[in-house]
Design an enzyme around this catalytic site. Sequence first.
Site, PDB file in Angstrom:
ATOM      1  N   TYR A 141      27.547  27.710 -17.302  1.00 21.23           N
ATOM      2  CA  TYR A 141      28.810  27.851 -18.060  1.00 21.23           C
ATOM      3  C   TYR A 141      29.334  26.512 -18.578  1.00 21.23           C
ATOM      4  CZ  TYR A 141      31.529  27.715 -13.488  1.00 21.23           C
ATOM      5  OH  TYR A 141      32.084  27.420 -12.270  1.00 21.23           O
ATOM      6  N   GLU A 142      30.179  26.562 -19.558  1.00 19.99           N
ATOM      7  CA  GLU A 142      30.615  25.366 -20.311  1.00 19.99           C
ATOM      8  C   GLU A 142      29.430  24.611 -20.925  1.00 19.99           C
ATOM      9  OE1 GLU A 142      33.658  24.623 -21.112  1.00 19.99           O
ATOM     10  OE2 GLU A 142      34.761  25.956 -19.779  1.00 19.99           O
ATOM     11  N   GLY A 143      28.382  25.341 -21.286  1.00 23.87           N
ATOM     12  CA  GLY A 143      27.209  24.725 -21.914  1.00 23.87           C
ATOM     13  C   GLY A 143      26.115  24.467 -20.896  1.00 23.87           C
TER      14      GLY A 143
END
Lengths: 598, 598
Positions: free
Chosen positions: B439-441
């Site tokens: 998550y968040e890349g």
Amino acid sequence: MAEYIAPIKDMQFVLKHVVGLDQVNTLPGHEEITEDVVDAILEEASKLAHEVLSPLNITGDKNPSKWKDGVVTTPPGFKDAYWQYVNSGWGNILSPAKYGGQELPHMIATPVEEMWGSANLAFKLCPMLTQGAIEAIAHVGPDALREKFLPNMISGKWTGTMNLTEPQAGSDLSLVRTKATPQSDGTFRLKGQKIFITYGEHDYTENIIHLVLARIDGAPEGVKGISLFVVPKFNVKPDGSLGDRNDVKCVSIEHKLGIHASPTAVMAYGEKDGATGYLVGEANRGLEYMFIMMNAARLSVGLEGVAIAERAYQRALAWSRERLQGKPVGVKGATTAPIVQHPDVKRMLLTMKSITEASRALAYWTSAILDRAREHPDEEERRRSQAMVDFLIPIVKGWSTENGIDVASLGIQVHGGMGFIEETGAAQHLRDARITTIYEGTTGIQANDLVGRKIGREEGRTALVVLAEVDKVAAQLSGEGDPTLKDIGMALATAAAKARETVQWISRNFATNAPAVAAGSTYVLKLLGITFGGWMLARSAQIATKQLAAGEGDASYLKGKVLTARFFADHILSQVPALAIAATKGGESVLAVEESFL
Amino acid sequence: MAEYIAPIKDMQFVLKHVVGLDQVNTLPGHEEITEDVVDAILEEASKLAHEVLSPLNITGDKNPSKWKDGVVTTPPGFKDAYWQYVNSGWGNILSPAKYGGQELPHMIATPVEEMWGSANLAFKLCPMLTQGAIEAIAHVGPDALREKFLPNMISGKWTGTMNLTEPQAGSDLSLVRTKATPQSDGTFRLKGQKIFITYGEHDYTENIIHLVLARIDGAPEGVKGISLFVVPKFNVKPDGSLGDRNDVKCVSIEHKLGIHASPTAVMAYGEKDGATGYLVGEANRGLEYMFIMMNAARLSVGLEGVAIAERAYQRALAWSRERLQGKPVGVKGATTAPIVQHPDVKRMLLTMKSITEASRALAYWTSAILDRAREHPDEEERRRSQAMVDFLIPIVKGWSTENGIDVASLGIQVHGGMGFIEETGAAQHLRDARITTIYEGTTGIQANDLVGRKIGREEGRTALVVLAEVDKVAAQLSGEGDPTLKDIGMALATAAAKARETVQWISRNFATNAPAVAAGSTYVLKLLGITFGGWMLARSAQIATKQLAAGEGDASYLKGKVLTARFFADHILSQVPALAIAATKGGESVLAVEESFL
């Protein structure tokens, strides 16, 4: 991608070309193992794996085995699958013909076992443990036990278990406390608790035959006072029919990270008068007998690493071909593409593929040597092969299982956010794989065994023999005109040189500085795994290049094989020098740290 | 070991000596951040973490948030914990003073946030997402939105969420389809589905403020047609009280591998007439606004890697001191000992400790530079600091989270069979950590950002500036008489040299061969993480040695710090050359493989 499809092409290539069927079909009794026979076996096994076992994999994960009042209920469909497995003849392929088995070579049983592990690891553990128990009884006897138990275990009518661990005795079996008291009729009464007993209780079969480590009253302390017993769930009458329930019961099962379908039992022996047990072999030799089977069991678990890796790779590859996200880097006018086209995703997939194939080839090669160690007519060749197997087993067990975890984790990563959602199925592979570096001896225990008994005590003799074989291939490829093969050869030569230096360093330091050797042992295991895995892939590339030149085989598969070997050379073999530093220099920096600094 | 104890000693050492409080308490408005203030903040936060949040960690894992008819019920105790957290003033430490926040520097908020992540990652996500939403509204405005929403979000009365992902738009936000139709009153009506919305629905607070990416009717295709909206769960009346329910609902939550307490929602916008939304900033600039917050969010997630690693280490260390198995290798007359005394177990623990501490120091250092980038009075210093932060964030995010997974997995391994049993608690850390690299890349996205925007496009300028700092420390230590410091210095110098070669290679190849650079990007991220982490530990060793010579500080902690740095040098920094090969040479062997060969 829902169900597992056996990688038959790669299995055949490894068996026929990399290992060579002549490794085993020249052994007495195995002459019938022709290419056609191998193909037929793989084909049949793959059907059961695909159609029956694979669809139950997620079912088992979602519906763990349940315990109630001593009775264990396995997930829906598992009992039926067990009987399909047994009735199709898969339960007895390795067992002695004398008691109804097929006595196939390990080399052939190995890819078949890989399929079960890929399709449904939690299912596969039951036959695997049964096989271990069969081997112990068959190998050690006495005949009365063989006749009483083996036919029904080999037919699959009864299953078997291995009872080693106790709450205070995990990796350290010297601490086993279960007691066995001799009776006037020659049997024993056992009392004690065993934990982590795989399929210690279940509903597949009418009886379960437990092999149990215990101490006979008055036996010496430590590992030299441990004996091995057969303790059936139901006593068996002289006519072979089932008698009373024995004094053994399953008091609970564990709630685990993975392999939910496989019941991991806490077993209580002798809560009433003592469980009736029969001594296997001689008193106080129990641990020795367990270790006889340990090689095969550790090879099996190593293979589970390959199996999970293969399944995780198949799932990730399928997803990467379906999932559309982003435009490939550096491609002019690109439109949204399947993620397999993104270089970093392809790198992850190739890491998964190359490690899986390297581990597979090494495991199959080791299983062929196991057959030679057991069945070669020449005693000297048996001895040589046994030394080789003893050396390779901890590497296959430790390296392949660590690989299985890494590959399963990469499989989640390829899926992105969907990988974290349980319904996708990718996460189960990581959860299931996570036990494989622990049971049948942790990676640390494999590594200590490797640097101690298998390298240190013999001054690296066997290791250097294998490394000389690696060097031969490295030299052949380094001399090739083909730049890809040459690259692979050079990378392999570097790795082999560093591996040799490490082995020599162990030989020099084992007697004088065992703690430093132990502190670096896991790196030794890994660097030898990588070097030997790289050797297997280098040979594969060599053979595939020849077949391509001759216009034989499946060109796409063969080109992939060559480039997979090159990928492994650049991305994985290149790690060996760093591992050699950590293995040899790193021990001191571990030992310098006092416990209170942690 | 049951509950988390904050590693205050290490946090203080890093803040005061490695990073230096003067990095931030020389910034305008932060003059009050003295050592005493820092100590008091850490002490207070550690109590809440230990006493309230940590005991709920396993509770949340066993009792996932539940969905029924659009309503989400969080696990027992979580709502109370939320209000204790808010009422003790932790919810607003980073928020603007104008709307009721404390405006503490990131450098101080960072160790506090680490504590929440260690104690209870699933809990921590709610305040983290709220903070992101606050920042977006505060940064971009307009004032009407700020005044309407910020006071209640900053007080903790309402929480916030970030709605980016859609089923077809995960990492690729250009594919976002949610529609926003302008209304005559200046608001918009949103229609669409968002997935993976952390705390998209819950029972902590009366209202939830969603930030939502959507396309205004007629907006351009791709990322340049995406706008950012505020969509409250309940509409807010002009007097600030709650009005009608907005047309947004949670249609389900996910069944996930980990962070079970954190509801991951599927959100439906506009199933009736459309959800009322308010435009944040200007139309079509939504993605740009998201990226303003992204640095802080990615730093937060990087910190989650540190946090989970710390918790996993504490648990494994405690177990290793309790669990008695085996006799230590090479010790004459040894008796059964705690497993911490076995060299391979100590090696695992040191791997966990050294990686955790290296990641922690790098994250704290980065957060101090983030403060300077935002608040330094000198524009040029702000610009320089911003470039540094932009460069470091993907490394902190990617490297620390991969470390968190590795350390959590080692934590299981140290526990042996008990690690696989859920009740032990070690397995949860791996399951929870597994999302942080996604998550968040994903790590791959961080790595591509790093080699592209952060190295390639500026020809490695910032990277080389940081590496020059690393070189200085390496040169100082290499010249030391103290053999341990000298060893560390030499290892750091080698790593820095290889890192520089890699950066230069990227600069040369980025424009002409972007796919090859991308194929090796994850290795670049890892080798820079290791090099910079090693730099932080080398500086720590340097400082600790000085303090020891001066008779300052806790000798046991400081000696441990020096030897931890040496361990990292031998075991982890030594990997950099291999990673450099894979990063630079390895790309070609990825690209050579056609998709059909996989």
